[in-house]
Design a protein around this motif. Structure first.
Motif, mmCIF file in Angstrom:
data_model
loop_
_atom_site.group_PDB
_atom_site.id
_atom_site.type_symbol
_atom_site.label_atom_id
_atom_site.label_comp_id
_atom_site.label_asym_id
_atom_site.label_seq_id
_atom_site.Cartn_x
_atom_site.Cartn_y
_atom_site.Cartn_z
ATOM 1 N N GLN A 44 0.832 -1.193 0.000
ATOM 2 C CA GLN A 44 0.000 0.000 0.000
ATOM 3 C C GLN A 44 0.874 1.254 0.000
ATOM 4 O O GLN A 44 2.015 1.239 0.470
ATOM 5 C CB GLN A 44 -0.901 0.007 1.241
ATOM 6 C CG GLN A 44 -2.042 -0.987 1.179
ATOM 7 C CD GLN A 44 -3.032 -0.791 2.306
ATOM 8 O OE1 GLN A 44 -2.659 -0.361 3.391
ATOM 9 N NE2 GLN A 44 -4.290 -1.094 2.063
ATOM 10 N N ARG A 45 0.299 2.318 -0.525
ATOM 11 C CA ARG A 45 1.000 3.601 -0.476
ATOM 12 C C ARG A 45 1.116 4.036 0.980
ATOM 13 O O ARG A 45 0.143 3.971 1.748
ATOM 14 C CB ARG A 45 0.226 4.639 -1.297
ATOM 15 C CG ARG A 45 0.983 5.901 -1.602
ATOM 16 C CD ARG A 45 0.242 6.772 -2.596
ATOM 17 N NE ARG A 45 0.152 6.139 -3.913
ATOM 18 C CZ ARG A 45 -0.274 6.766 -5.002
ATOM 19 N NH1 ARG A 45 -0.659 8.037 -4.919
ATOM 20 N NH2 ARG A 45 -0.337 6.136 -6.156
ATOM 21 N N GLU A 46 2.300 4.485 1.371
ATOM 22 C CA GLU A 46 2.529 4.867 2.757
ATOM 23 C C GLU A 46 3.082 6.284 2.860
ATOM 24 O O GLU A 46 3.827 6.738 1.995
ATOM 25 C CB GLU A 46 3.493 3.885 3.436
ATOM 26 C CG GLU A 46 4.877 3.854 2.849
ATOM 27 C CD GLU A 46 5.864 3.004 3.657
ATOM 28 O OE1 GLU A 46 5.506 2.537 4.746
ATOM 29 O OE2 GLU A 46 6.992 2.826 3.171
ATOM 30 N N LEU A 47 2.725 6.936 3.962
ATOM 31 C CA LEU A 47 3.216 8.282 4.223
ATOM 32 C C LEU A 47 4.684 8.231 4.632
ATOM 33 O O LEU A 47 5.054 7.468 5.522
ATOM 34 C CB LEU A 47 2.387 8.935 5.328
ATOM 35 C CG LEU A 47 2.828 10.306 5.788
ATOM 36 C CD1 LEU A 47 2.690 11.338 4.676
ATOM 37 C CD2 LEU A 47 2.010 10.735 7.012
ATOM 38 N N VAL A 48 5.485 9.050 3.993
ATOM 39 C CA VAL A 48 6.908 9.135 4.314
ATOM 40 C C VAL A 48 7.183 10.337 5.214
ATOM 41 O O VAL A 48 7.837 10.220 6.253
ATOM 42 C CB VAL A 48 7.748 9.251 3.028
ATOM 43 C CG1 VAL A 48 9.217 9.450 3.364
ATOM 44 C CG2 VAL A 48 7.551 8.019 2.160
#
Length: 113
Positions: A44-48
């Motif tokens: 999944q796309r994750e916050l960096v």
């Protein structure tokens, strides 16, 4: 709608550095919080990292101490300085205007071991 254009990705060896840039169109840039996300294949796309209008920053635990997010409101640009890169940082990195549906097209970062 704001257009976001990322650049700065590439291939780097483990331990190396890259700086990503995201240029936003429009005059509302300074009024918005901005963020960088990443997505690896099958994940999944994750916050960096994120940065508020006034420069308050937050980071994912996995990048704390290695990555730095910053912004230049005069240039409508948000940056992500990435140091001590690891193979697990390999992903497509996306710029995002917090609270809206505006995403960049993404820039590929590949870290070789």
């Amino acid at each position: 709608q704001v257009q976001l254009v990322e650049s700065g990705g590439g291939l780097v060896q483990a331990g190396g550095s890259l700086r990503l840039s995201c240029v936003a169109s429009g005059s509302a840039f300074s009024s918005n919080a901005m963020a960088w996300y990443r997505q690896s294949p099958g994940k999944q796309r994750e916050l960096v990292a994120s940065i508020s209008r006034v420069g308050f920053t937050t980071y994912a635990n996995s990048v704390k101490g290695r990555f730095t997010i910053s912004r230049d409101n005069a240039k409508n640009t948000v940056y992500l300085q990435m140091n001590s890169l690891k193979p697990e940082d390999t992903a497509v990195y996306y710029c995002y205007r917090v609270g809206y549906v505006d995403w960049g097209q993404g820039t590929q970062v590949t870290v070789s071991s």
